[in-house]
Write a protein that holds these residues in place. Structure first.
Motif, PDB file in Angstrom:
ATOM      1  N   LEU A  99      15.164  15.978   4.804  1.00  0.00           N
ATOM      2  CA  LEU A  99      14.965  15.655   3.390  1.00  0.00           C
ATOM      3  C   LEU A  99      14.018  14.477   3.186  1.00  0.00           C
ATOM      4  O   LEU A  99      13.398  14.345   2.134  1.00  0.00           O
ATOM      5  CB  LEU A  99      16.315  15.364   2.725  1.00  0.00           C
ATOM      6  N   GLU A 100      13.908  13.645   4.200  1.00  0.00           N
ATOM      7  CA  GLU A 100      12.998  12.493   4.124  1.00  0.00           C
ATOM      8  C   GLU A 100      11.621  12.822   4.687  1.00  0.00           C
ATOM      9  O   GLU A 100      10.799  11.931   4.904  1.00  0.00           O
ATOM     10  CB  GLU A 100      13.619  11.307   4.873  1.00  0.00           C
ATOM     11  N   GLY A 101      11.372  14.109   4.942  1.00  0.00           N
ATOM     12  CA  GLY A 101      10.052  14.519   5.417  1.00  0.00           C
ATOM     13  C   GLY A 101       9.939  14.671   6.912  1.00  0.00           C
ATOM     14  O   GLY A 101       8.831  14.816   7.441  1.00  0.00           O
ATOM     15  N   GLY A 102      11.064  14.634   7.608  1.00  0.00           N
ATOM     16  CA  GLY A 102      11.040  14.770   9.061  1.00  0.00           C
ATOM     17  C   GLY A 102      11.009  16.216   9.503  1.00  0.00           C
ATOM     18  O   GLY A 102      10.836  17.135   8.697  1.00  0.00           O
ATOM     19  N   LEU A 103      11.195  16.421  10.790  1.00  0.00           N
ATOM     20  CA  LEU A 103      11.081  17.747  11.390  1.00  0.00           C
ATOM     21  C   LEU A 103      12.432  18.274  11.838  1.00  0.00           C
ATOM     22  O   LEU A 103      13.313  17.501  12.207  1.00  0.00           O
ATOM     23  CB  LEU A 103      10.156  17.677  12.618  1.00  0.00           C
ATOM     24  N   LYS A 118      13.330  21.083  -3.673  1.00  0.00           N
ATOM     25  CA  LYS A 118      12.224  21.316  -4.608  1.00  0.00           C
ATOM     26  C   LYS A 118      12.682  21.824  -5.974  1.00  0.00           C
ATOM     27  O   LYS A 118      12.122  21.454  -7.005  1.00  0.00           O
ATOM     28  CB  LYS A 118      11.237  22.324  -4.000  1.00  0.00           C
ATOM     29  N   PHE A 119      13.693  22.695  -5.977  1.00  0.00           N
ATOM     30  CA  PHE A 119      13.999  23.421  -7.202  1.00  0.00           C
ATOM     31  C   PHE A 119      15.352  23.092  -7.848  1.00  0.00           C
ATOM     32  O   PHE A 119      15.582  23.436  -8.999  1.00  0.00           O
ATOM     33  CB  PHE A 119      13.925  24.928  -6.952  1.00  0.00           C
ATOM     34  N   SER A 120      16.256  22.464  -7.097  1.00  0.00           N
ATOM     35  CA  SER A 120      17.533  22.094  -7.711  1.00  0.00           C
ATOM     36  C   SER A 120      17.447  20.660  -8.224  1.00  0.00           C
ATOM     37  O   SER A 120      16.487  19.945  -7.944  1.00  0.00           O
ATOM     38  CB  SER A 120      18.676  22.209  -6.693  1.00  0.00           C
ATOM     39  N   PRO A 128      15.598  26.939   5.598  1.00  0.00           N
ATOM     40  CA  PRO A 128      14.699  26.724   4.457  1.00  0.00           C
ATOM     41  C   PRO A 128      15.434  26.448   3.147  1.00  0.00           C
ATOM     42  O   PRO A 128      14.830  25.976   2.188  1.00  0.00           O
ATOM     43  CB  PRO A 128      13.902  28.036   4.374  1.00  0.00           C
ATOM     44  N   ALA A 129      16.745  26.723   3.124  1.00  0.00           N
ATOM     45  CA  ALA A 129      17.519  26.425   1.917  1.00  0.00           C
ATOM     46  C   ALA A 129      17.427  24.938   1.573  1.00  0.00           C
ATOM     47  O   ALA A 129      17.439  24.564   0.393  1.00  0.00           O
ATOM     48  CB  ALA A 129      18.982  26.827   2.117  1.00  0.00           C
ATOM     49  N   VAL A 130      17.321  24.101   2.591  1.00  0.00           N
ATOM     50  CA  VAL A 130      17.198  22.650   2.354  1.00  0.00           C
ATOM     51  C   VAL A 130      15.947  22.355   1.535  1.00  0.00           C
ATOM     52  O   VAL A 130      15.971  21.577   0.571  1.00  0.00           O
ATOM     53  CB  VAL A 130      17.159  21.890   3.699  1.00  0.00           C
ATOM     54  N   ASP A 131      14.833  22.981   1.921  1.00  0.00           N
ATOM     55  CA  ASP A 131      13.572  22.751   1.202  1.00  0.00           C
ATOM     56  C   ASP A 131      13.638  23.282  -0.223  1.00  0.00           C
ATOM     57  O   ASP A 131      13.177  22.624  -1.166  1.00  0.00           O
ATOM     58  CB  ASP A 131      12.419  23.437   1.946  1.00  0.00           C
TER      59      ASP A 131
END
Length: 203
Positions: free
Chosen positions: A104-108, A179-181, A172-175
């Motif tokens: 969530l902080e942009g990591g891998l 983004k959308f919730s 991908p649910a995390v992304d």
């Protein structure tokens, strides 16, 4: 300033720049992916020239390999820091929560499963593979302890549980949720943990 302190300062500056390069690599990888990422992208994100970047890393493969090694080192450190009073599932949950926050902080994610090229490249990286083996052994032991204690389904092969667990770090649910919730990161983590360990059944 003594010669020794000059060398010490240069070494510290070199390491700080290297850390900034790996941070930038993680960010660019997260947004562009391995195939589209270039050394120019990373140099530009850090604010250095490409020749300066090559003083630290000789190729894109080496650079991405080091970024993934750093991620695994972080995971191994997290395992070592887990409260010994926690049961195996609580430990797995705590580690997954950490991994999701990194995402969530942009990591891998732990496993770059979406890129066969990256997967093949990392399989040739000895430093990376040594850490993968170490982390895998630790997590496999937690899964088997959890099954023995009746906290995880003993009818499932331990590999099914382990690799499903790894897959949650790539979900991908995390992304999509980010983004959308309208959920805060802590809520996303909490809900993803509930899905991972409890499924969709009501409590």
């Amino acid at each position: 300033m003594s010669i020794l302190s000059k060398f010490s300062f240069k070494d510290q500056a070199f390491k700080l720049r290297e850390s900034a390069i790996l941070d930038a690599t993680t960010s660019v990888l997260g947004s562009k992916g391995y195939d589209l990422m270039t050394m120019d992208d990373v140099a530009g994100a850090v604010g250095i020239s490409k020749p300066s970047l090559y003083k630290h890393f000789k190729s894109k493969e080496e650079l991405v390999g080091e970024a993934m090694v750093r991620l695994l080192d972080g995971a191994i450190d997290q395992v070592a820091a887990l409260d010994k009073a926690l049961n195996p599932v609580e430990k797995l949950s705590a580690l997954l929560a950490w991994a999701l926050r990194v995402r969530l902080e942009g990591g891998l994610p732990f496993l770059p499963s979406t890129s066969p090229h990256v997967r093949d490249m990392l399989m040739r990286n000895v430093k990376y593979m040594l850490r993968v083996v170490k982390l895998n052994r630790q997590l496999e032991a937690l899964v088997k302890e959890g099954q023995k204690a009746g906290l995880l389904n003993p009818a499932l092969p331990s590999d099914v549980i382990l690799y499903s667990y790894y897959a949650r770090t790539c979900d991908p649910a995390v992304d999509y949720l980010q983004k959308f919730s309208k959920m805060a990161s802590d809520d996303i983590v909490a809900h993803m943990l509930a899905v991972a360990f409890e499924g969709f059944h009501p409590r």
